[in-house]
Enzyme design. Structure first.
Site, PDB file in Angstrom:
ATOM      1  N   GLU A 121     -26.492 -40.716 -39.644  1.00 25.77           N
ATOM      2  CA  GLU A 121     -24.783 -40.931 -39.138  1.00 25.77           C
ATOM      3  C   GLU A 121     -24.176 -42.174 -39.263  1.00 25.77           C
ATOM      4  O   GLU A 121     -22.357 -41.331 -39.429  1.00 25.77           O
ATOM      5  CB  GLU A 121     -25.168 -40.727 -37.452  1.00 25.77           C
ATOM      6  CG  GLU A 121     -25.581 -39.714 -37.435  1.00 25.77           C
ATOM      7  CD  GLU A 121     -24.932 -38.264 -37.199  1.00 25.77           C
ATOM      8  OE1 GLU A 121     -24.138 -38.484 -37.404  1.00 25.77           O
ATOM      9  OE2 GLU A 121     -25.379 -36.870 -37.332  1.00 25.77           O
ATOM     10  N   ASP A 126     -34.105 -37.508 -40.093  1.00 24.67           N
ATOM     11  CA  ASP A 126     -33.525 -38.724 -40.051  1.00 24.67           C
ATOM     12  C   ASP A 126     -33.679 -38.757 -37.933  1.00 24.67           C
ATOM     13  O   ASP A 126     -33.694 -37.745 -36.985  1.00 24.67           O
ATOM     14  CB  ASP A 126     -32.106 -37.918 -39.799  1.00 24.67           C
ATOM     15  CG  ASP A 126     -31.620 -37.145 -39.468  1.00 24.67           C
ATOM     16  OD1 ASP A 126     -32.449 -35.839 -39.381  1.00 24.67           O
ATOM     17  OD2 ASP A 126     -30.133 -36.335 -40.224  1.00 24.67           O
TER      18      ASP A 126
END
Length: 376
Positions: free
Chosen positions: A128, A69
């Site tokens: 997120e 990520d």
């Protein structure tokens, strides 16, 4: 050879919120293009702010995926580091700068020779806030590059450098955002019989909802219902007509998550009916499904790391935190694991600062595992 520490520090200075990782993407693409120059078995695609790097195998039987990520958090950094965030109100407080650097280091090693099996390196945006893995999958970003097996890691502050932790079942809980609004009738505090107090109804709900886990979830399993926001009223002598609650549901299996979501909604509707008022219930899980490791692949990975010098393998219990890699693992078999970074501050803390020596350890461990999988 890639300078891991400098790469991490460069990335640490440019954290960006999900789907806004434009500088991050540009930096990554620059590094990737330099690493892949002259490698005719490599293809690169972008999806919004994400990147996919595909290494065509020489005799492929499957595609092995590695996911990292790339987004930061809306946090004001307080580390005092000379390479602290240059983006005001943004910070890599969840270690994604480490994740990206390790992925780049593993890509560099994977490029040393054409692999037998295909390899896919995914640099995924918006972990997120927007479940970027789900967005990419649903938009067809993988195409014929979709892996047969997917792997990934997350750094963990309370583990020491050299420790790797995972299990053969669930590593992260599935998470669901909950918003509830009770709608009654406002009035003067002196005349409660002429009003319908939304604050009282919402308070009743907060106590009643505590029974959802205690009386619906097997005590051996895990689930959490927490409301962290309760907003109602504006002054002391006025009965409010609305009350708003904002919370989270967490569970270790998707079936349990769906059960708890259903029960929370039922309790809210029941309380509203008892108080003769309206209620709105919004449940948003999106791509934040439980991160469920494939048992056989997890055992293979654990056995591999258990035999590596300098690695201490830990069979660890699940965490009730969330991770959107769970969505991709609901589509493709795979494994996620923790990598120790030995920080006194937790993830999402404004002073979170991992030990940089973990970068070389992470690259060595992960790249050796990926080379093994690519050669099978």
């Amino acid at each position: 050879m890639l300078d891991l520490i400098q790469t991490r520090r460069d990335l640490h200075q440019i954290p960006e919120i999900g789907l806004e990782e434009f500088k991050t993407q540009a930096y990554l693409l620059d590094v990737i293009e330099k690493l892949t120059t002259g490698k005719d078995f490599v293809q690169i695609r972008t999806w919004r702010t994400g990147i996919l790097v595909y290494l065509q195998g020489s005799q492929p039987e499957r595609t092995i995926g590695w996911r990292t990520d790339i987004d930061g958090l809306p946090i004001v950094e307080q580390t005092g580091l000379p390479f602290a965030s240059q983006h005001q109100g943004r910070m890599h407080a969840c270690g994604h700068d480490f994740h990206m650097t390790i992925a780049l280091g593993c890509l560099e090693r994977a490029l040393e020779e054409q692999p037998k099996n295909n390899l896919l390196f995914l640099f995924q945006p918006a972990e997120e806030n927007e479940a970027g893995g789900m967005l990419m999958y649903e938009d067809g970003a993988f195409g014929d590059w979709l892996p047969n097996q997917f792997y990934g890691l997350h750094v963990r502050p309370d583990l020491k450098v050299g420790q790797i932790a995972t299990n053969t079942h669930t590593l992260f809980a599935g998470t669901c955002e909950v918003k509830i609004r009770f709608k009654g009738k406002g009035g003067h505090a002196a005349f409660p019989h002429e009003a319908n107090d939304a604050l009282v109804a919402a308070s009743y709900f907060v106590t009643q909802v505590q029974s959802v886990v205690s009386r619906n979830v097997n005590p051996i399993e895990g689930a959490v219902v927490t409301f962290g926001v309760f907003q109602a009223g504006t002054t002391n002598n006025v009965i409010t007509d609305t009350a708003f609650l904002h919370g989270t549901i967490r569970a270790l299996t998707q079936d349990m998550s769906l059960l708890v979501q259903k029960r929370v909604k039922t309790v809210a509707e029941g309380v509203a009916a008892a108080f003769d008022m309206e209620v709105e219930v919004e449940l948003k899980q999106g791509g934040y499904l439980p991160v469920e490791n494939n048992p056989a692949l997890a055992r293979e990975l654990m056995d591999f790391f258990d035999e590596k010098d300098g690695i201490e393998l830990i069979d660890i219990e699940p965490a009730m935190t969330g991770e959107d890699f769970g969505y991709l693992l609901s589509k493709v078999d795979g494994v996620m694991f923790w990598l120790g970074i030995d920080s006194p501050y937790a993830l999402h803390h404004p002073q979170m600062s991992p030990k940089e020596e973990v970068l070389a350890i992470g690259v060595a461990a992960v790249s050796s595992f990926l080379k093994k999988k690519a050669a099978e």
